[in-house]
Design a protein around this motif. Sequence first.
Motif, mmCIF file in Angstrom:
data_model
loop_
_atom_site.group_PDB
_atom_site.id
_atom_site.type_symbol
_atom_site.label_atom_id
_atom_site.label_comp_id
_atom_site.label_asym_id
_atom_site.label_seq_id
_atom_site.Cartn_x
_atom_site.Cartn_y
_atom_site.Cartn_z
ATOM 1 N N VAL A 83 0.841 -1.194 0.000
ATOM 2 C CA VAL A 83 0.000 0.000 0.000
ATOM 3 C C VAL A 83 0.878 1.247 0.000
ATOM 4 O O VAL A 83 1.771 1.385 0.849
ATOM 5 C CB VAL A 83 -0.931 0.001 1.228
ATOM 6 C CG1 VAL A 83 -1.661 1.330 1.361
ATOM 7 C CG2 VAL A 83 -1.933 -1.152 1.128
ATOM 8 N N ILE A 84 0.640 2.163 -0.930
ATOM 9 C CA ILE A 84 1.421 3.390 -1.030
ATOM 10 C C ILE A 84 1.192 4.272 0.191
ATOM 11 O O ILE A 84 0.071 4.457 0.653
ATOM 12 C CB ILE A 84 1.041 4.176 -2.304
ATOM 13 C CG1 ILE A 84 1.528 3.425 -3.554
ATOM 14 C CG2 ILE A 84 1.633 5.585 -2.288
ATOM 15 C CD1 ILE A 84 3.021 3.375 -3.715
ATOM 16 N N SER A 85 2.293 4.823 0.718
ATOM 17 C CA SER A 85 2.242 5.786 1.813
ATOM 18 C C SER A 85 3.373 6.782 1.602
ATOM 19 O O SER A 85 4.223 6.592 0.714
ATOM 20 C CB SER A 85 2.423 5.079 3.161
ATOM 21 O OG SER A 85 3.738 4.541 3.256
ATOM 22 N N SER A 86 3.411 7.827 2.400
ATOM 23 C CA SER A 86 4.474 8.822 2.240
ATOM 24 C C SER A 86 5.843 8.208 2.516
ATOM 25 O O SER A 86 6.836 8.556 1.844
ATOM 26 C CB SER A 86 4.232 10.018 3.165
ATOM 27 O OG SER A 86 4.199 9.605 4.525
ATOM 28 N N SER A 87 5.923 7.291 3.473
ATOM 29 C CA SER A 87 7.212 6.665 3.761
ATOM 30 C C SER A 87 7.659 5.757 2.616
ATOM 31 O O SER A 87 8.854 5.681 2.304
ATOM 32 C CB SER A 87 7.140 5.870 5.068
ATOM 33 O OG SER A 87 6.222 4.806 4.980
ATOM 34 N N VAL A 88 6.709 5.093 1.973
ATOM 35 C CA VAL A 88 7.042 4.255 0.817
ATOM 36 C C VAL A 88 7.544 5.115 -0.333
ATOM 37 O O VAL A 88 8.583 4.828 -0.942
ATOM 38 C CB VAL A 88 5.817 3.423 0.378
ATOM 39 C CG1 VAL A 88 6.056 2.800 -0.995
ATOM 40 C CG2 VAL A 88 5.512 2.338 1.397
ATOM 41 N N VAL A 89 6.826 6.192 -0.638
ATOM 42 C CA VAL A 89 7.231 7.076 -1.736
ATOM 43 C C VAL A 89 8.602 7.675 -1.451
ATOM 44 O O VAL A 89 9.477 7.720 -2.325
ATOM 45 C CB VAL A 89 6.188 8.182 -1.968
ATOM 46 C CG1 VAL A 89 6.689 9.180 -3.015
ATOM 47 C CG2 VAL A 89 4.858 7.580 -2.409
ATOM 48 N N GLY A 90 8.809 8.126 -0.208
ATOM 49 C CA GLY A 90 10.103 8.697 0.142
ATOM 50 C C GLY A 90 11.234 7.686 0.003
ATOM 51 O O GLY A 90 12.323 8.014 -0.484
ATOM 52 N N SER A 91 10.989 6.460 0.409
ATOM 53 C CA SER A 91 12.012 5.415 0.290
ATOM 54 C C SER A 91 12.339 5.123 -1.172
ATOM 55 O O SER A 91 13.509 4.971 -1.547
ATOM 56 C CB SER A 91 11.530 4.138 0.982
ATOM 57 O OG SER A 91 11.345 4.337 2.364
ATOM 58 N N LEU A 92 11.307 5.055 -2.013
ATOM 59 C CA LEU A 92 11.543 4.783 -3.432
ATOM 60 C C LEU A 92 12.203 5.973 -4.118
ATOM 61 O O LEU A 92 13.029 5.787 -5.028
ATOM 62 C CB LEU A 92 10.225 4.421 -4.112
ATOM 63 C CG LEU A 92 9.594 3.099 -3.634
ATOM 64 C CD1 LEU A 92 8.238 2.872 -4.299
ATOM 65 C CD2 LEU A 92 10.521 1.919 -3.904
ATOM 66 N N GLU A 93 11.858 7.175 -3.710
ATOM 67 C CA GLU A 93 12.551 8.341 -4.256
ATOM 68 C C GLU A 93 14.029 8.334 -3.869
ATOM 69 O O GLU A 93 14.887 8.739 -4.661
ATOM 70 C CB GLU A 93 11.881 9.627 -3.778
ATOM 71 C CG GLU A 93 10.561 9.915 -4.461
ATOM 72 C CD GLU A 93 10.013 11.291 -4.169
ATOM 73 O OE1 GLU A 93 9.181 11.768 -4.948
ATOM 74 O OE2 GLU A 93 10.433 11.904 -3.154
#
Length: 217
Positions: A83-93
């Motif tokens: 599930v996408i979350s801000s922590s997931v997006v930040g980690s992938l960035e």
Amino acid sequence: MTETPVRPTTPAETWRELRRGNVRFVAGKPQHPHQDVERRASLAEGQRPLVAIFGCADSRLAAEIIFDVGLGDAFVVRNAGQVISSSVVGSLEYAVGVLHVPLILVLGHDACGAVGAAITSQSADAEPLPPHIAELISSIVPAVRKVAGGDPDAPIDAAAVDAAFVGREHLRATVAHLLEESEMISDAIAAGTLAIVGANYRLAEGKVDTDVVVGQI
């Protein structure tokens, strides 16, 4: 003297290398690369992974084993139901912008407990879930409703909803959501330096099937 294999650097080369590893895993002939003392020592000062993998936290979805890679090869981010979350997006960035991975793999699987919970939560006799679990699966509910059809506010017959269809719909929505949330990732795809693959892992066979591709593979 054995030559060192050329390290894949493009999205297409990286995906081919991962698929070759999965073929070895399915066949029961893994090479277990990059898992020795020398590899561990060489990574002490930094990392340069081949791929960022965002997958479900299910214990059966161990990415390094499934793709027959080793230490330093995969930058892995996991939560229940991917599930996408801000922590997931930040980690992938971080993986894209700092580690310069050429590929993001979003990895779902069959018989997903989070998908099953999302389906059940929409039935008439559903018991309340703990708050954090309810919040997590709320991102999967739109996929449930899309597959179930009918009145979006009415209870559903959970037994009549195909969990595999829900899982695939959620996987595609996850990839789309990631692109919407991250300008950095979208720009890298437009520049041709990054691609995203959404794939499903089949638990019994061990095989990974490509479902959606964004970018040049």
